[in-house]
Design a protein around this motif. Structure first.
Motif, PDB file in Angstrom:
ATOM      1  N   PRO A  84     -16.043  -3.935   7.992  1.00  0.00           N
ATOM      2  CA  PRO A  84     -14.598  -4.010   8.251  1.00  0.00           C
ATOM      3  C   PRO A  84     -14.303  -4.098   9.747  1.00  0.00           C
ATOM      4  CG  PRO A  84     -15.239  -1.786   7.607  1.00  0.00           C
ATOM      5  CD  PRO A  84     -16.437  -2.641   7.389  1.00  0.00           C
ATOM      6  N   TRP A  85     -13.369  -5.002  10.088  1.00  0.00           N
ATOM      7  CA  TRP A  85     -12.955  -5.154  11.487  1.00  0.00           C
ATOM      8  C   TRP A  85     -11.459  -4.945  11.670  1.00  0.00           C
ATOM      9  CZ3 TRP A  85      -9.393  -9.020  11.919  1.00  0.00           C
ATOM     10  CH2 TRP A  85      -9.405 -10.023  10.949  1.00  0.00           C
ATOM     11  N   PHE A  86     -10.698  -4.829  10.547  1.00  0.00           N
ATOM     12  CA  PHE A  86      -9.254  -4.632  10.605  1.00  0.00           C
ATOM     13  C   PHE A  86      -8.919  -3.347   9.870  1.00  0.00           C
ATOM     14  CE2 PHE A  86      -4.795  -5.844   9.322  1.00  0.00           C
ATOM     15  CZ  PHE A  86      -4.274  -5.828  10.604  1.00  0.00           C
ATOM     16  N   ILE A  87      -7.865  -2.690  10.289  1.00  0.00           N
ATOM     17  CA  ILE A  87      -7.502  -1.391   9.741  1.00  0.00           C
ATOM     18  C   ILE A  87      -7.313  -1.444   8.228  1.00  0.00           C
ATOM     19  CG2 ILE A  87      -5.042  -1.754  10.229  1.00  0.00           C
ATOM     20  CD1 ILE A  87      -4.809   1.258  10.711  1.00  0.00           C
ATOM     21  N   ALA A  88      -6.795  -2.548   7.707  1.00  0.00           N
ATOM     22  CA  ALA A  88      -6.567  -2.648   6.267  1.00  0.00           C
ATOM     23  C   ALA A  88      -7.880  -2.602   5.501  1.00  0.00           C
ATOM     24  CB  ALA A  88      -5.811  -3.944   5.946  1.00  0.00           C
ATOM     25  N   GLN A  89      -8.939  -3.235   6.042  1.00  0.00           N
ATOM     26  CA  GLN A  89     -10.238  -3.192   5.372  1.00  0.00           C
ATOM     27  C   GLN A  89     -10.808  -1.781   5.352  1.00  0.00           C
ATOM     28  OE1 GLN A  89     -11.546  -6.291   8.158  1.00  0.00           O
ATOM     29  NE2 GLN A  89     -12.405  -7.389   6.383  1.00  0.00           N
ATOM     30  N   ARG A  90     -10.657  -1.062   6.466  1.00  0.00           N
ATOM     31  CA  ARG A  90     -11.183   0.298   6.525  1.00  0.00           C
ATOM     32  C   ARG A  90     -10.440   1.219   5.552  1.00  0.00           C
ATOM     33  NH1 ARG A  90     -12.198  -1.475  11.949  1.00  0.00           N
ATOM     34  NH2 ARG A  90     -10.057  -1.122  12.657  1.00  0.00           N
ATOM     35  N   VAL A  91      -9.142   1.069   5.460  1.00  0.00           N
ATOM     36  CA  VAL A  91      -8.351   1.899   4.545  1.00  0.00           C
ATOM     37  C   VAL A  91      -8.691   1.579   3.091  1.00  0.00           C
ATOM     38  CG1 VAL A  91      -6.004   2.311   3.707  1.00  0.00           C
ATOM     39  CG2 VAL A  91      -6.476   2.335   6.165  1.00  0.00           C
ATOM     40  N   ALA A  92      -8.861   0.294   2.771  1.00  0.00           N
ATOM     41  CA  ALA A  92      -9.202  -0.083   1.393  1.00  0.00           C
ATOM     42  C   ALA A  92     -10.557   0.477   0.985  1.00  0.00           C
ATOM     43  CB  ALA A  92      -9.210  -1.605   1.263  1.00  0.00           C
TER      44      ALA A  92
END
Length: 598
Positions: A84-92
């Motif tokens: 993950p490189w974007f906050i949305a990927q990390r949260v998902a």
């Protein structure tokens, strides 16, 4: 790190009002995510926001507010199976709320960095839209600083995402329900088509059988006339030629009724000749296609059988629908141009192909794209074949391990190639040989034995009466008449032919009545049916041990049964329900229901 602080009364009221407003939005049929993003940006004083929907492998942008145009292209889809490189990927991935005070730092070197920096999205907050361990989506908010994303704001964001999760679950279930309704409608439509086909086929079976037996009688009369006449008139040769033509037309009609009946039957996959299926399909639709002014040609190279593994009725329906589709496309041919559909049977080793090409506009090279098949099989109703099953043609091919290729025909229109994997060559089953038994010699003056026929089909009765010379035939139409006749009989008939469906009930009712009073006669029953047998009746016929024969019956089969004094199951070449099983749930009722009325 965002410092926790006591919420003010004004903040609490604003947050509470935001949740109430969001709840009002959730009852809407569309725009839920868009309204939620705009509402949260307004209440939390964020510079913009994004709402994603999640599937098994990616996040897909579903709604946004004030997202820079340049960043929209880079953030439209985010894979979940990469680092993950974007906050949305990390949260998902973690399914936890997250605040990043300097989110741009993690985007350094990526094209989206400049677009977000220019719009002031330095700090970001995100929360998962989740139910249990399933992530349905992610909400992301951006701002110049992390000040808007304090503890109270994150609680509001989490509560909003929980409410959105309920809305997305509801939306998903509604979509599944719609798909199920559509599937049920398609299934019901196809069942209706099969039921109609079965009804037509069964209604035609009896008159076609009578016609066949009448033709045999006519040929017998011609032979006897030829033997008695010293000089053969030319009219007898003309009668022979006419009988040959009638026999060919009769075989074609019987083949059509058999294929119609196949629409209503289920079967297991078997090794079959794909080319023969295509040929039968061509003959079935030839009259309909040619009546539209469209020519229909079949070209089969000198090939061995195109053996594939599949369900014959499904492949037959597939080819029929493609032929009707191609014929419909030909109707747009230019004035003076010959409208033509050509079917080619081909093989290239491990693949067998039925190619259907057409003249006229159709689907030319300009439609060759990844969605070309959808254009053919999922287009507007006016572009589709009038038959209901066209929509599942592609899925039928996929279910048989094959695929459909679409191209441009040398005739100027579409070229549709149905490609199926070849099966191992299997030797055809040896056909059962029927050996007619010669009639036994009967002493002069001895009366003919009796046979009882219970059937309300006058044409069938008259044909049997005309064709059988070894027995005195007594024919009745109803169960009541049969009971009266059997009670009056001093000598038991050799055979009782009993139609399953009678005007006042079913043949099993008569058999049960006879079994109680004259069991010897009950052992001489032979049931007849030209159609589908209701469940309760079918179960009785099996338990009774008496044969059930499918109409139409050749006259020699009836003669064999009479000579044998009542057919034992499997003792003759005549087709039985065991040889050619019918669907146990019939036209008139469902399994477990009361016996239907005729």
């Amino acid at each position: 790190m965002v410092m926790a602080r006591a919420p003010t009364a004004k903040t609490l009221v604003a947050h509470r009002q935001a949740l109430v407003t969001l709840a009002d939005h959730l009852v809407q049929e569309s725009g839920v995510l868009t309204n939620a993003v705009e509402l949260l940006c307004k209440v939390l004083h964020a510079g913009g926001g994004i709402a994603y929907r999640a599937d098994a492998s990616r996040l897909v942008l579903a709604a946004e507010h004030a997202l820079p145009r340049q960043g929209r292209a880079w953030l439209a889809q985010l894979p979940l199976d990469v680092e993950p490189w974007f906050i949305a990927q990390r949260v998902a991935r973690k399914r936890r709320r997250r605040v990043e005070g300097d989110a741009l730092a993690s985007l350094a070197g990526r094209p989206v960095h400049a677009a977000l920096a220019q719009s002031g999205w330095r700090a970001m907050a995100a929360a998962p839209i989740a139910v249990g361990r399933e992530c349905l989506g992610v909400l992301v908010l951006g701002a110049a600083t992390e000040a808007p994303f304090d503890e109270d704001a994150m609680l509001l964001l989490g509560a909003a995402c929980s409410m959105l999760a309920l809305a997305l679950v509801r939306e998903r279930e509604q979509e599944r329900a719609r798909e199920q309704r559509l599937q049920d409608a398609r299934t019901a439509q196809l069942a209706t088509v099969g039921l109609l086909a079965s009804t037509v086929a069964c209604d035609l079976a009896a008159p076609l059988g009578a016609l066949e037996m009448g033709l045999e009688d006519q040929q017998g009369l011609v032979r006897r006339l030829r033997a008695q006449l010293e000089v053969e008139p030319p009219e007898l040769a003309e009668l022979d030629a006419l009988a040959g033509d009638v026999a060919a037309a009769l075989r074609r009609a019987q083949g059509i009724t058999s294929r119609l009946l196949a629409f209503s039957r289920e079967s297991e996959p078997e090794t079959l000749d794909f080319g023969r299926v295509a040929e039968a399909s061509v003959e079935l639709v030839r009259g309909h296609v040619e009546a539209r002014g469209v020519g229909l040609e079949l070209v089969r190279s000198e090939l061995r059988e195109l053996q594939v593994v599949g369900r014959e009725e499904n492949l037959h329906m597939l080819i029929v629908q493609l032929l009707l589709y191609a014929a419909q496309q030909c109707e747009g041919a230019a004035s003076g141009e010959r409208a033509l559909v050509r079917v080619l049977l081909q093989s290239d080793g491990d693949r067998h192909i039925v190619a259907i090409e057409q003249s006229g506009p159709g689907a030319g090279a300009e439609r060759l794209s990844p969605t070309a098949f959808d254009a053919v099989f999922g287009g507007r109703p006016a572009q589709q074949s009038p038959a209901a099953a066209l929509a599942i043609a592609k899925h039928t091919v996929l279910a048989h391990g094959g695929h459909i290729e679409l191209g441009t025909s040398v005739l100027g229109g579409a070229l549709i190639r149905v490609v199926l994997p070849a099966a191992a060559v299997v030797a055809p089953a040896r056909e059962r040989q029927r050996t007619p038994r010669p009639p036994a010699a009967r002493p002069a003056g001895q009366p003919l034995p009796t046979a009882l026929l219970v059937d309300d089909d006058d044409l069938f009765v008259s044909t049997v009466r005309r064709g059988i010379k070894t027995h005195r035939l007594i024919a009745v139409r109803t169960i009541a008449e049969a009971r009266s006749q059997i009670e009056e009989m001093a000598i038991a008939p050799d055979v009782v032919f009993c139609e399953v469906a009678l005007p006042d009930g079913y043949g099993d009712e008569l058999h049960a009545w006879v079994a109680e009073r004259r069991p010897r006669i009950a052992g001489r029953f032979v049931f007849l049916t030209g159609g589908i047998v209701p469940t309760e009746t079918a179960e009785y016929l099996i338990v009774s041990g008496r044969p059930t024969l499918l109409k139409p019956l050749p006259i020699e089969d009836i003669a064999q049964i009479l000579e044998a004094g009542g057919l034992a199951p499997g003792a003759s070449g005549a087709p039985t329900l065991t040889d050619r099983p019918t669907r146990r749930s019939g036209l008139d009722g469902e399994p477990g229901s009361d016996r239907p009325k005729r």
